[in-house]
Scaffold this active site. Sequence first.
Site: not given
Ligand SMILES: CC1(C)S[C@@H]2[C@H](NC(=O)CCCC[C@H](NC(=O)C[NH3+])C(=O)[O-])C(=O)N2[C@H]1C(=O)[O-]
Length: 351
Positions: A62, A120, A123, A159, A161, A301-303, A328
Amino acid sequence: PALPAADMEAVDQALRNTLAAGAPGALARITEGGRVLSATEGVSDKVTGAAMDPRARFRIGSVTKTFSTVVLLQLVNEKKIELDVPVNRYLPGLLPDDRITVRHLLTHRSGLSDYTNAMFDKTVPGFEAVRNRVFGYQELVNLSLAEPRTGEPGASYQYSNTNFVVVGMLIEKATGNPVAKEYERRIIKPLKLRDTAYVHPGTQISGLHTHGYLTPDEAGAPLVDSTEQTVSWAQSAGAMISSPADLSTFMSALVGGKLVAPKLLDQMLTMTPTDAAGTRFYGLGLRRYDLSCGTSVYGHTGTVQGFYTYAFTTRDGKRSMTAMANTSNRGVANTALGATLEGAFCGKKPA
Ligand SMILES: CC1(C)S[C@@H]2[C@H](NC(=O)CCCC[C@H](NC(=O)C[NH3+])C(=O)[O-])C(=O)N2[C@H]1C(=O)[O-]
């Protein structure tokens, strides 16, 4: 007042804590006045044992949203798009509510649900189901519209996406170009971000890169190498690839006024609180964290499966840090890794 010197011992301790929480590797790279301080712990590749490398490319998730916001605000400055106008003015019939404006998208106040929550929920199965899929923007929006909205337009910060998928649609409608071209000519080329690219739907990370490892929901289950994926489930909300140096260059240039006109940068930096403690804020596609020493840092931040990123800079852009862990899920990275911000920007804790 000048910032205290970065406390690299504290930064490295945060990286060690991130590994203790389960990350294969973690790194932090701090830049200030041409000087670079970096710390690494663990491995970027569990098979070869290659060490984490601050030069390596990785998926920024993100943090992409800030790149998309910069492109959109440049279009606003060029009078091609207005912020306080219904999205449906530019994309007729897309959204079920004419009250949802462009600004609502950039502030996560549209009320559009985030389709990734369901996508997700489980996961690893959720990731495996989409890692090679290619979605159209409309498909992703339809997933969101199939779910109840989370609130009235403008009512509160939630928040999603979905907001930045619609931002990608707005960019492509207003320019007639794919978002990749707009990122390239408006940000990547001017800032000479040699390690940054919008890659979709290709699944590879070219050149020297860090492997990402997704932590399953089940405690003790083996990590899943999630390096290769289309990230088509995110696109303009999360498909960018970059490097620690490029992200610091980008965030510093952004707050330094090099990318967005002053009046629009002011709006980007106009924050509303997103947490009860009142230390976390969101503006237009940009976060502000207020640290324990009173310093505010700006970034995102990014996940994305296998990668967690903090990319932040000071208000004057003089000191920037990119920190990242190559795992993650289940909070493995974000909490421990988040302590790098305090070390980088607040320096040594008073005894
Ligand atoms: C708001 C957040 C945290 S989520 C949003 C976006 N990432 C996603 O929407 C992916 C979420 C699932 C990813 C997965 N998690 C699961 O599958 C959980 N069941 C993992 O942890 O890899 C991003 O990047 N943003 C982060 C941000 O902006 O910080």
